[in-house]
Structures are given as C-alpha cells and as structure tokens.
Design an enzyme around this catalytic site. Structure first.
Site, PDB file in Angstrom:
ATOM      1  N   ASP A  20       4.201 -14.525  11.480  1.00  0.00           N
ATOM      2  CA  ASP A  20       2.882 -14.911  11.002  1.00  0.00           C
ATOM      3  C   ASP A  20       1.897 -13.763  11.240  1.00  0.00           C
ATOM      4  OD1 ASP A  20       0.316 -15.955  10.721  1.00  0.00           O
ATOM      5  OD2 ASP A  20       0.850 -17.906  11.561  1.00  0.00           O
ATOM      6  N   HIS A  22      -2.420  10.549   0.350  1.00  0.00           N
ATOM      7  CA  HIS A  22      -2.588   9.185  -0.136  1.00  0.00           C
ATOM      8  C   HIS A  22      -2.710   9.159  -1.653  1.00  0.00           C
ATOM      9  CE1 HIS A  22      -4.204   5.107  -0.328  1.00  0.00           C
ATOM     10  NE2 HIS A  22      -3.663   4.962   0.869  1.00  0.00           N
ATOM     11  N   GLU A  57       0.823  -1.222   0.000  1.00  0.00           N
ATOM     12  CA  GLU A  57       0.000   0.000   0.000  1.00  0.00           C
ATOM     13  C   GLU A  57       0.852   1.264   0.000  1.00  0.00           C
ATOM     14  OE1 GLU A  57      -3.042   0.024   3.059  1.00  0.00           O
ATOM     15  OE2 GLU A  57      -3.400   2.173   2.754  1.00  0.00           O
ATOM     16  N   LYS A  87      -7.318  -0.772  11.484  1.00  0.00           N
ATOM     17  CA  LYS A  87      -6.678  -1.185  10.228  1.00  0.00           C
ATOM     18  C   LYS A  87      -5.445  -0.306   9.991  1.00  0.00           C
ATOM     19  CE  LYS A  87      -5.917  -1.322   5.598  1.00  0.00           C
ATOM     20  NZ  LYS A  87      -5.038  -0.434   4.816  1.00  0.00           N
TER      21      LYS A  87
HETATM   22  P1  NDP Z   1       9.050 -23.738  14.930  1.00  0.00           P
HETATM   23  O1  NDP Z   1       8.510 -25.000  15.427  1.00  0.00           O
HETATM   24  O2  NDP Z   1       9.495 -23.634  13.497  1.00  0.00           O
HETATM   25  O3  NDP Z   1      10.282 -23.231  15.792  1.00  0.00           O
HETATM   26  C1  NDP Z   1      10.340 -23.245  17.146  1.00  0.00           C
HETATM   27  C2  NDP Z   1      11.515 -24.089  17.500  1.00  0.00           C
HETATM   28  O4  NDP Z   1      12.726 -23.351  17.353  1.00  0.00           O
HETATM   29  C3  NDP Z   1      11.524 -24.522  18.934  1.00  0.00           C
HETATM   30  O5  NDP Z   1      10.688 -25.595  19.134  1.00  0.00           O
HETATM   31  C4  NDP Z   1      12.972 -24.846  19.158  1.00  0.00           C
HETATM   32  O6  NDP Z   1      13.185 -26.172  18.724  1.00  0.00           O
HETATM   33  C5  NDP Z   1      13.714 -23.931  18.180  1.00  0.00           C
HETATM   34  N1  NDP Z   1      14.469 -22.881  18.885  1.00  0.00           N
HETATM   35  C6  NDP Z   1      15.770 -22.564  18.654  1.00  0.00           C
HETATM   36  N2  NDP Z   1      16.159 -21.573  19.459  1.00  0.00           N
HETATM   37  C7  NDP Z   1      15.109 -21.246  20.229  1.00  0.00           C
HETATM   38  C8  NDP Z   1      14.899 -20.273  21.257  1.00  0.00           C
HETATM   39  N3  NDP Z   1      15.864 -19.460  21.663  1.00  0.00           N
HETATM   40  N4  NDP Z   1      13.681 -20.192  21.812  1.00  0.00           N
HETATM   41  C9  NDP Z   1      12.667 -20.992  21.406  1.00  0.00           C
HETATM   42  N5  NDP Z   1      12.813 -21.935  20.459  1.00  0.00           N
HETATM   43  C10 NDP Z   1      14.019 -22.058  19.861  1.00  0.00           C
HETATM   44  O7  NDP Z   1       8.056 -22.520  15.112  1.00  0.00           O
HETATM   45  P2  NDP Z   1       6.969 -22.160  16.195  1.00  0.00           P
HETATM   46  O8  NDP Z   1       6.676 -23.283  17.137  1.00  0.00           O
HETATM   47  O9  NDP Z   1       7.351 -20.861  16.770  1.00  0.00           O
HETATM   48  O10 NDP Z   1       5.686 -21.987  15.289  1.00  0.00           O
HETATM   49  C11 NDP Z   1       5.585 -20.910  14.403  1.00  0.00           C
HETATM   50  C12 NDP Z   1       4.999 -21.388  13.098  1.00  0.00           C
HETATM   51  O11 NDP Z   1       3.769 -22.080  13.317  1.00  0.00           O
HETATM   52  C13 NDP Z   1       4.686 -20.260  12.174  1.00  0.00           C
HETATM   53  O12 NDP Z   1       5.171 -20.599  10.894  1.00  0.00           O
HETATM   54  C14 NDP Z   1       3.155 -20.217  12.148  1.00  0.00           C
HETATM   55  O13 NDP Z   1       2.695 -19.730  10.933  1.00  0.00           O
HETATM   56  C15 NDP Z   1       2.779 -21.644  12.366  1.00  0.00           C
HETATM   57  N6  NDP Z   1       1.477 -21.966  12.920  1.00  0.00           N
HETATM   58  C16 NDP Z   1       0.621 -21.025  13.434  1.00  0.00           C
HETATM   59  C17 NDP Z   1      -0.602 -21.388  13.951  1.00  0.00           C
HETATM   60  C18 NDP Z   1      -1.472 -20.326  14.523  1.00  0.00           C
HETATM   61  O14 NDP Z   1      -1.050 -19.188  14.680  1.00  0.00           O
HETATM   62  N7  NDP Z   1      -2.717 -20.622  14.894  1.00  0.00           N
HETATM   63  C19 NDP Z   1      -1.031 -22.784  13.966  1.00  0.00           C
HETATM   64  C20 NDP Z   1      -0.021 -23.700  13.491  1.00  0.00           C
HETATM   65  C21 NDP Z   1       1.154 -23.292  12.958  1.00  0.00           C
HETATM   66  P3  NDP Z   1      14.202 -27.159  19.446  1.00  0.00           P
HETATM   67  O15 NDP Z   1      14.228 -26.786  20.879  1.00  0.00           O
HETATM   68  O16 NDP Z   1      13.612 -28.500  19.189  1.00  0.00           O
HETATM   69  O17 NDP Z   1      15.481 -26.914  18.742  1.00  0.00           O
END
Ligand code: NDP
Length: 429
Positions: free
Chosen positions: A285, A383, A82, A269
């Site tokens: 997201d 705008h 936009e 908005k």
């Molecule tokens: P991920 O599962 O991709 O990443 C999170 C992982 O990153 C953790 O589980 C951990 O894995 C790792 N990690 C590494 N460093 C850190 C840190 N310092 N702190 C925390 N975690 C760390 O992503 P999210 O669980 O955050 O989920 C986000 C995604 O889910 C987005 O793409 C979103 O679009 C999607 N989503 C959204 C929904 C909604 O909003 N309703 C529903 C379903 C999905 P480990 O400890 O195993 O290394």
C-alpha cells in the site's frame, strides 16, 4: 547471479531483457514465460479487489540492476510511469555497488493502533488507571485476533498520549491510547483495526470518556528501516568536476533540503520515486508508506529532508536514509496480484525486514542519483532525453518511429510536443 547476460540491458528489447534475466538466473523459465504474457491481472480478480471495477489501469514494470544490499545482489522491480527513475536507480546502484553496496538496519516491526477518546473527565487519573490495566487490555486485543498470536505475533505494549486542547485551533483535548502490535509478516491494517476496536469499550469504562475511533496509525515510528552508503570521491568525478567538488555539492544540496521545506518536498519526492515504485511492484500500500514518510519528515515540527549526506573523516561521501516502512510480504493484494507474486520471486526476500532493506536502499539510491544530477549536469539533460520517448508516443509515433522521433527530438534541442509532431510528419514524409 551471472552478470554477463545483463550487459547493456537497457539496449535490449522487452523479450531480450526477459531472456537475459533468465540466462542470468535471476528468474526461472516459468517466470520468463509468465513475463512474456505480461503479468496479467485476471478480470475476475480485479473485480473482487475494488468496487465498481470497469477496467484495469496499467503501469510500466521495469527492473533496476546492480543493487548490492548487505552483501546480496538484487534485481529490483519498479512499477512506475515516470521516465528516468529506473535508469537513475540502476546508475546509483552501480556506483554504490563499486563502493561496497548499501548497508541496512531494520528495527523490530511494531505497528501502532490508536484509540482516541474525548471528554475524559480526569485524564491524569485515567492514564494511571489505563496503564494499571495494561495486561488486561493486551489480552483483550489478542483475544480479538487469536490467529496472529498463534503465529507468534500480537499486541505487546500500551502507551497513553495526552493531547491538550488548543483554543487557537479550536480543537478539544484527546486521550489517545496506542497499542503496539507485532503483525509479523503483514502490514497489519486489518489486524490492528480489529484489536483497536476490541479495546474501545474497556477504555470508555476505565476513562469515563467517549471513544471516537480505533484505527492503525500510518505514522509507523516503531517500524523503521535505515540504509547507508559510503562512496569514495574517486567514484564521484563528473564532466570535469572533481570527486571532492561533486561530494561537497551533494552535501550542500542535502543541507538546502534540510533547511527549506519547499526544497525538502521535492527532495523527498525524489526519494519516494524509488520507494513507491518498489512498494507498488511488491503489492504493498503505497499511500500508507507515503503518509508515514512525510509525517516522519516533519517529526521535528518542521518538514525536512528524509536523507542525510555528509563527509567522512577520510573524505568519502556518506549517505543515510531512515523511513517508516510497514510493508508486508503477505496480506492485502500481495498474494493475489500476479505482478506482486513475481516481484517476490524476483527479489527472493526471506521476510518483511529484508523487503524493508531493499526499499529503503532504493530510496537512498534514487536520492543520490537525483541530487548528483542536480548539482552537476542539472536534472533536465537526462530527464528530457528519456521524456523524448513519451513525447514521441503522445505525438502519435508507433513501432520503430518512437526511437527515430525521440532521437531527432534530442538532436533538435527543443524537446516539446509541437516539435515531436513536426518530426513525425517529416519522417512519414
Ligand atoms: P490482510 O488482513 O489481508 O492479511 C493479514 C493476514 O494474513 C493476517 O491477519 C493473517 O491472517 C495472514 N497471515 C498469513 N501469514 C502471516 C504471517 N506470516 N504474518 C502475519 N500474517 C499472516 O492484510 P493486512 O492486515 O496486512 O492489511 C493490509 C491491507 O489493509 C492493505 O490492503 C491496505 O491497503 C489495507 N488498509 C490500509 C489502511 C491504512 O493504511 N490506513 C486502512 C485499512 C486497510 P490469519 O492469521 O487469520 O491467517
């Protein structure tokens, strides 16, 4: 950051802007080279991000300047289609910078996972039983995702909410268990869903009910960020209107948005113009943030404005915005998308809390610009001037024709596609 190279940033072309950011030491030479090539998302990565991928949908990526947040200067990345949003953010940030900048406060980042149960025979008794097993349930949740516990996060607290049946709406009673989870630097959807699903069978056993689902809630009321600003009236004068008058009209505009949901939706908005653009640029997201923001706007039972504008005792204009901001600095596409990686380096944030501060400030700044324009010049003046460029392109202009057509369009006073086409025809002779 050295300011001089960024002077008249908007008048430079794309490559000059990249050079200016490098000269201002806002970006490294490596990032300047990366930007010149255009932060391209590799085909292979895109193919792995979603299903049935056939192309990449691009958005313009701009930078809003002048942001001073909690004493630190930022060049704020904004991915948005936009016109006028980036200009409005920069202009608001410039005024608020002169007034001392944005001040922010960020709550503890606690995400909410929900397990919904139905047909619980004795909800009051079941609530007592579930709460008596809180420690056990938290342990089960943490055992389902040991890596987040190892990092220092994990499930922290349990809460039970009883939602009664509503005969009029035809909805049954729900027994809802909330898990409060510290997901550290992640937005945490996957962590939360894993934990919520892990406790489902235990909850069925202890409540005698039937588990419907286990999923995060995007209404992240335990992950809030607030930005505030305080602007002296001397910085508000506009086109012969005194600073006091502009301040009072901004406050009235905020009162209108508080009182009327039709206005509140548009007011909010405008806030989300700034919020989403940064959320997208940082690989987060935006649907999750949008959903949470609008649910928060309706927290009183009526949909209202998200921001508050009022008058300080000394006459300054006070602005405040609070939003649920469960953004991450890891996870999702943040580490995968080259633009998200670049945004992280551009902002130089240390953690997700700092990113929240930046995003909520962008929202408040955007809101300030929008309502100030509305109650002074009206929004269309600025705008439509910027919209002229989009119309010039739609009319078929390219290269130097775009600016020439846009300029003539603005002068014509009729900024529409038919006029843009006529002007282009004239120019091409
Ligand atoms: P991920 O599962 O991709 O990443 C999170 C992982 O990153 C953790 O589980 C951990 O894995 C790792 N990690 C590494 N460093 C850190 C840190 N310092 N702190 C925390 N975690 C760390 O992503 P999210 O669980 O955050 O989920 C986000 C995604 O889910 C987005 O793409 C979103 O679009 C999607 N989503 C959204 C929904 C909604 O909003 N309703 C529903 C379903 C999905 P480990 O400890 O195993 O290394």
């Amino acid at each position: 950051m050295e300011k001089q190279p960024l002077h008249k940033f908007y008048e430079k072309n794309r490559l000059e802007r990249i050079k200016a950011l490098e000269q201002a030491k806002a970006i490294s030479a490596e990032d300047a080279a990366l930007l010149e090539k255009g932060l391209v998302l590799p085909d292979e990565t895109a193919d792995h991000m979603i299903e049935n991928q056939i192309a990449k949908y691009e958005l313009p990526y701009g930078t809003a300047l002048n942001f001073l947040i909690d004493g630190k200067e930022y060049v704020v990345p904004m991915a948005i289609e936009e016109p006028s949003v980036v200009a409005a953010a920069s202009s608001a940030a410039k005024i608020i910078n002169k007034a001392g900048g944005f001040r922010t406060t960020v709550s503890n980042r606690m995400m909410i996972g929900q397990v919904a149960l139905m047909e619980v025979p004795d909800p009051i008794r079941a609530k007592t039983v579930v709460m008596a097993h809180e420690e056990e349930l938290l342990q089960t949740a943490n055992e389902a995702k040991p890596s987040i516990v190892k990092r220092g996060g994990g499930a922290r607290k349990l809460e039970v909410r009883l939602i009664p049946a509503d005969e009029k709406a035809g909805t049954p009673a729900f027994f809802v268990v909330h898990l409060h989870i510290d997901t550290l630097e992640a937005m945490g959807a996957n962590i939360i869903d894993t934990m919520a699903e892990a406790i489902k069978p235990h909850l069925e056993e202890w409540t005698g009910g039937r588990a419907l689902m286990g999923i995060l809630s995007n209404y992240a009321t335990e992950c809030l960020a607030t930005a505030e600003c305080r602007i002296p009236v001397s910085l508000l004068e506009k086109n012969g209107m005194s600073g006091e008058e502009v301040r009072d009209r901004i406050i009235e505009a905020a009162q209108f948005a508080y009182a009327d949901p039709y206005r509140a939706a548009t007011h909010n908005k405008g806030i989300m113009n700034g919020v989403d653009a940064v959320v997208i640029a940082t690989g987060n997201d935006w649907r999750a943030i949008e959903a949470g923001a609008h649910a928060y706007a309706a927290r009183s039972g009526k949909y209202r404005s998200l921001s508050i504008w009022s008058k300080a005792e000394n006459g300054d204009l006070l602005g405040s915005l609070t939003l649920p901001l469960p953004v991450g600095t890891v996870g999702g596409q943040i580490s995968i998308h080259p633009a998200a990686g670049f945004s992280k380096r551009l902002l130089g944030y240390q953690n997700a809390k700092e990113l929240e501060s930046i995003i909520v400030s962008a929202g408040l700044g955007q809101n300030f610009s929008a309502i100030k324009a509305l109650v002074t010049d009206g929004i269309q003046k600025g705008h439509m001037a910027l919209h002229a460029k989009s119309l010039a392109i739609t009319a078929g202009a390219s290269g130097s024709e775009i600016d020439r057509v846009a300029e003539k369009l603005k002068q014509s006073g009729t900024i529409d596609l038919a006029t843009a086409k006529e002007i282009l025809k004239e120019i091409r002779g």
